[in-house]
Structure formats: structure tokens, C-alpha cells
Design a protein around this motif. Structure first.
Motif, short mmCIF file in Angstrom:
data_model
loop_
_atom_site.label_atom_id
_atom_site.label_comp_id
_atom_site.label_asym_id
_atom_site.label_seq_id
_atom_site.Cartn_x
_atom_site.Cartn_y
_atom_site.Cartn_z
N ARG A 3 21.51 2.24 7.05
CA ARG A 3 21.55 1.93 8.49
C ARG A 3 21.44 0.44 8.82
N LYS A 4 21.14 -0.38 7.81
CA LYS A 4 20.90 -1.82 8.03
C LYS A 4 19.86 -2.02 9.15
N CYS A 5 18.78 -1.28 9.03
CA CYS A 5 17.74 -1.34 10.06
C CYS A 5 16.49 -2.03 9.51
N LEU A 6 15.47 -2.11 10.35
CA LEU A 6 14.20 -2.68 9.90
C LEU A 6 13.47 -1.63 9.06
N LEU A 7 12.66 -2.10 8.14
CA LEU A 7 11.89 -1.19 7.30
C LEU A 7 10.97 -0.31 8.16
N ALA A 10 15.02 -15.35 8.06
CA ALA A 10 16.27 -16.02 8.43
C ALA A 10 16.65 -17.07 7.38
N LEU A 11 15.65 -17.70 6.81
CA LEU A 11 15.88 -18.74 5.81
C LEU A 11 16.20 -18.14 4.44
N GLY A 12 15.91 -16.84 4.29
CA GLY A 12 16.20 -16.17 3.02
C GLY A 12 15.14 -16.43 1.96
N VAL A 13 13.89 -16.57 2.39
CA VAL A 13 12.79 -16.80 1.43
C VAL A 13 12.24 -15.44 1.00
N GLY A 14 12.51 -15.06 -0.25
CA GLY A 14 12.04 -13.76 -0.75
C GLY A 14 12.77 -12.62 -0.07
N ASP A 15 12.15 -11.45 -0.13
CA ASP A 15 12.77 -10.27 0.48
C ASP A 15 11.70 -9.43 1.15
N SER A 16 11.86 -9.24 2.46
CA SER A 16 10.86 -8.48 3.20
C SER A 16 11.15 -6.99 3.15
N GLY A 17 12.32 -6.63 2.66
CA GLY A 17 12.69 -5.21 2.58
C GLY A 17 13.46 -4.73 3.79
N ASN A 18 13.67 -5.60 4.78
CA ASN A 18 14.41 -5.19 5.98
C ASN A 18 15.91 -5.20 5.72
N GLY A 19 16.64 -4.36 6.49
CA GLY A 19 18.09 -4.33 6.38
C GLY A 19 18.74 -5.34 7.31
N ARG A 20 17.97 -5.89 8.23
CA ARG A 20 18.45 -6.96 9.12
C ARG A 20 17.25 -7.80 9.55
N ILE A 21 17.53 -8.96 10.15
CA ILE A 21 16.42 -9.81 10.60
C ILE A 21 15.88 -9.26 11.92
N ALA A 69 0.84 -1.20 0.00
CA ALA A 69 0.00 0.00 0.00
C ALA A 69 0.87 1.25 0.00
N MET A 70 1.90 1.24 0.84
CA MET A 70 2.76 2.43 0.91
C MET A 70 3.51 2.63 -0.40
N ASP A 71 3.99 1.52 -0.97
CA ASP A 71 4.75 1.62 -2.22
C ASP A 71 3.85 2.03 -3.39
N ALA A 72 2.58 1.61 -3.34
CA ALA A 72 1.66 1.92 -4.43
C ALA A 72 1.16 3.37 -4.36
N TYR A 73 0.86 3.82 -3.16
CA TYR A 73 0.19 5.12 -3.04
C TYR A 73 1.12 6.24 -2.54
N PHE A 74 2.20 5.87 -1.86
CA PHE A 74 3.07 6.91 -1.28
C PHE A 74 4.52 6.65 -1.67
N TYR A 75 4.72 6.25 -2.94
CA TYR A 75 6.06 5.82 -3.36
C TYR A 75 7.09 6.94 -3.36
N ASP A 76 6.62 8.20 -3.35
CA ASP A 76 7.57 9.31 -3.28
C ASP A 76 8.42 9.21 -2.02
N TYR A 77 7.80 8.75 -0.94
CA TYR A 77 8.53 8.62 0.32
C TYR A 77 9.36 7.34 0.36
N TYR A 78 8.91 6.34 -0.42
CA TYR A 78 9.49 5.02 -0.22
C TYR A 78 10.93 4.88 -0.72
N SER A 79 11.33 5.68 -1.71
CA SER A 79 12.73 5.57 -2.15
C SER A 79 13.66 6.07 -1.04
N GLU A 80 13.22 7.13 -0.33
CA GLU A 80 14.04 7.66 0.78
C GLU A 80 14.09 6.61 1.91
N ILE A 81 12.95 5.95 2.13
CA ILE A 81 12.88 4.95 3.20
C ILE A 81 13.82 3.77 2.90
#
Lengths: 279, 108
Positions: free
Chosen positions: A167-171, A231-242, A148-160
């Protein structure tokens, strides 16, 4: 400033069109422990997009049929109960999020992660006595606030996403830092706006940090499933760390590590088999 | 220990130490190497000169062990990177060990 952005984002969600009635019916039907496939076929027939997608997949080389599948009933037989469930759920929801040139999320990887979380949630649910199909749905849709955020508020999402990389942080940490809200809050607000079942709304909002005081088992299940998949590496959740597994959630669910070890091959196998159906 | 493995390989990818698992013949049917021949640089050169594109080779166990070590190390590096910063949490450490055990077993 970010409080104003958060207010703007959450306010805009209320302006989005409501989810088509057919999709709400489907979600409610698919959450039941025993799906009535006659009823499901009737609902699918009401949606031309879903019907054509179903037929296209049933006729694809993946299933290698020598004859043509021409009806929803036949397609249901070819695809099987489980695939229909995944296809219907994924298609109905993903169609609500228009793609733009500015989108930064890799949707296929996110869906792969969502599918992995769904499969894992179902396995955990079988151990802790939660309705497995409800857990599957919750796992599949737990991150839909990101879409939803990427579809409707993508202007902010590239910065995020840049913030996450640096920072290798959580999304969710980056989202709160930059726009003052996160995909869980956005997802929960949209799920409410779209009349999702109450348990699902609660899980979408809470799975990241399940409450210690007010336990909600479905959120606990998805919390653990989400982290196992990352942790298993299935897909990508967008986080910089687990994210870190919550001690109180782990104790509440009472899962054994042997259980986790047993589900890992099944998670990878199911995702590889089913990603075709929903991607 | 991984058992030896037979496969068709492009001549450009064949390396010395592998063993031919089938006769290598030219288009006219002339056999230039017999099955069981150990591949050397000269073998590869001659096969190329004769216009051979693919050959059937067997990876000896020793070579496969080497591959396995590299694969194990790659899996371990990937996991260490993924779990960076969270291994001091006991549950995350246990999750790391569980996934590592699964990934290593999968390679064998």
C-alpha cells in the motif's frame, strides 16, 4: 478481531520483565544537561555487559590506539562524552529486545534512522530552546515500540511489513489495520512499564501526531526531526512513504528553512561517525 | 563544473577518452605509454597484452560533466520517488527543495 489482538499485545507488555535498575539510572543521568561523568562511570561499572562493550570499542582499530584501554575511566576519555552517551543509551535499550529468526525489521537501518532523528532533534532543540540532550534521547528512542513489536510480536510483523510494501503507507497505518494498535502506543505502554521519564513517555506516544490543543514541545521537535531524516534518507524507519509535516507543529516551533539547510550536512556527518559506536 | 580528477584504475574499467596521468611501464621497466596519452581501444588492448593490471588515469572535465549529469539525475529520481504523494503539501514541497539543494551542492 484486531481489537482483541491489540488488547493481547498491550496486556503482554505488562508481563515483560522490568528494565534493570542500572539502565533506568543511566537514562535519567544522561538526560541531564551536564552529565556527571564520575557518576556515569560508577553506574557503567555496575553493568558487566556495558563495561566490556565499552572496552571493546575503545580498543577497536577505529580509534587506532597503540596501547590497550583497560578501564572504564580510560575508555570514557578515548570515546568522548558524546559517544559514551550514545553507546550507553543504545546498548542499554537494545539489549532488552531479543533477536529471533522471525524478525523482519532491519535493526541496523532502524538504528541509523533513530540516530539521525536523535542528532536532528538535538539541532532543532538548540534553536527552539529545549534541553538538547533530552531531545537527543527522545529522538534515539522515539521508535523503540517498533523494536518491541518486532521482538515480541514478530508473527504479526511480517504481515504488517507486507501491507506497508503493497500500500506504500505508513507503518503505523498498517499496524492499526492489522493488529489494532501501533508502535507508538506499544512504545508508550512499554516506556511507562519501564519507568522512563515522563517527557520521554509522552514523546514516544505523540511524536507521530502531536496534539494541536495540548502542545508538547519535545514531541514537536521529534516529529519534525523524524520526518527530516526520512526525507533525507537516513536509515530506514520502515514506512512506505514519508509522513507529512504538521502545519501547526511547524508554526509552533518557528524553524526557518535556512536552519534546516544548515543542519543537513551535520546530520549526515554525525550519523556516519556515530553509527559505528552503536551498531 | 567539476575539476578533472586523477585516480588509479583497473585496466578493465578504463575507457577511451581518459588520459594517462602517469607513465605505463612493464615489470621489466619498459615504458609502453607516456603520461598524457589519450586512451584508445588499442591502448587498452596493448596494456592488457603486456600484463598491465592498473593504470593511473585522469578523467577529463567533459567526461566528469557527463558523470555529474547522471548523478544529478539519479539524486533527483531518488528524491522524487521518496517524496511521491506528498509534494502537494506546501511544507513537504519546501522540505523537498531544501534537501534537493543540499544534495545537488554536495555533488559539485
Amino acid at each position: 478481531m484486531k481489537e482483541q489482538i491489540a488488547k493481547y499485545i498491550l496486556g503482554q507488555l505488562r508481563e515483560l520483565p522490568v528494565l534493570p535498575e542500572v539502565v533506568i539510572k543511566l537514562i535519567n543521568e544522561l538526560e541531564k544537561s551536564s552529565v556527571d561523568y564520575h557518576k556515569l562511570q560508577k553506574i557503567i561499572r555496575l553493568d558487566p555487559v556495558l563495561t566490556s562493550r565499552l572496552l571493546r570499542i575503545a580498543n577497536s582499530s577505529f580509534f587506532g590506539l597503540s596501547r590497550r584501554v583497560n578501564s572504564v575511566q580510560e575508555a570514557c576519555l578515548v570515546l568522548g562524552a558524546s559517544s559514551i552517551r550514545h553507546l550507553v543509551m543504545a546498548t542499554s535499550v537494545i539489549e532488552q529486545f531479543p533477536a529471533h529468526e522471525g524478525n523482519v525489521i532491519d535493526r541496523k537501518s532502524l538504528w541509523k534512522h533513530a540516530l539521525g532523528t536523535a542528532v536532528t532533534s538535538k539541532h532543532i532543540a538548540e534553536i527552539v530552546d529545549v534541553e538538547p540532550e533530552q531531545a537527543f534521547t527522545a529522538g534515539l528512542l522515539h521508535d523503540f515500540g517498533k523494536l518491541a513489536m518486532d521482538a515480541y510480536f514478530y508473527d504479526y510483523y511480517s504481515e504488517i511489513t507486507e501491507f506497508v510494501r503493497d500500500r506504500k503507507c505508513l507503518l503505523s497505518e498498517a499496524e492499526r489495520e492489522i493488529v489494532g494498535t501501533d508502535h507508538r502506543e506499544v512504545g508508550q505502554a512499554l516506556a511507562l512499564h519501564w519507568y522512563f521519564p515522563t517527557q520521554l513517555v509522552k514523546t514516544i506516544g505523540e511524536y507521530g501526531e502531536p496534539s494541536r490543543e495540548n502542545p508538547h514541545t519535545l514531541s514537536d521537535v521529534v516529529h519534525v526531526a523524524d520526518i527530516i531524516c526520512q526525507a533525507l534518507g537516513v536509515g530506514d524507519s520502515g514506512n512506505g512513504r514519508i509522513p507529512v509535516l504538521s502545519e501547526h507543529v511547524w508554526q509552533r516551533l518557528g524553524i526557518e528553512w535556512e536552519d534546516v539547510g544548515r543542519m543537513l550536512p551535520e546530520i549526515e556527518r554525525s550519523v556516519e561517525e556515530d553509527i559505528f559506536v552503536i551498531s | 563544473m567539476i575539476e578533472s580528477q586523477k585516480m588509479m584504475m583497473n585496466i578493465e574499467e578504463v575507457s577511451k577518452g581518459m588520459v594517462l596521468s602517469g607513465d605505463v611501464c612493464t615489470e621489466s621497466g619498459e615504458c609502453i605509454f607516456v603520461s598524457g596519452t589519450e586512451v584508445t581501444e588499442k591502448t587498452i588492448e596493448k596494456a592488457k597484452d603486456m600484463g598491465i593490471d592498473c593504470v593511473s588515469v585522469e578523467w577529463p572535465e567533459a567526461l566528469l560533466d557527463g558523470v555529474a549529469i547522471v548523478q544529478n539525475s539519479a539524486v533527483e529520481d531518488e528524491l522524487n520517488d521518496r517524496f511521491s504523494g506528498v509534494l502537494n503539501y506546501p511544507l513537504m514541497n519546501q522540505l523537498y527543495l531544501t534537501i534537493k539543494k543540499y544534495k545537488m551542492n554536495k555533488l559539485q
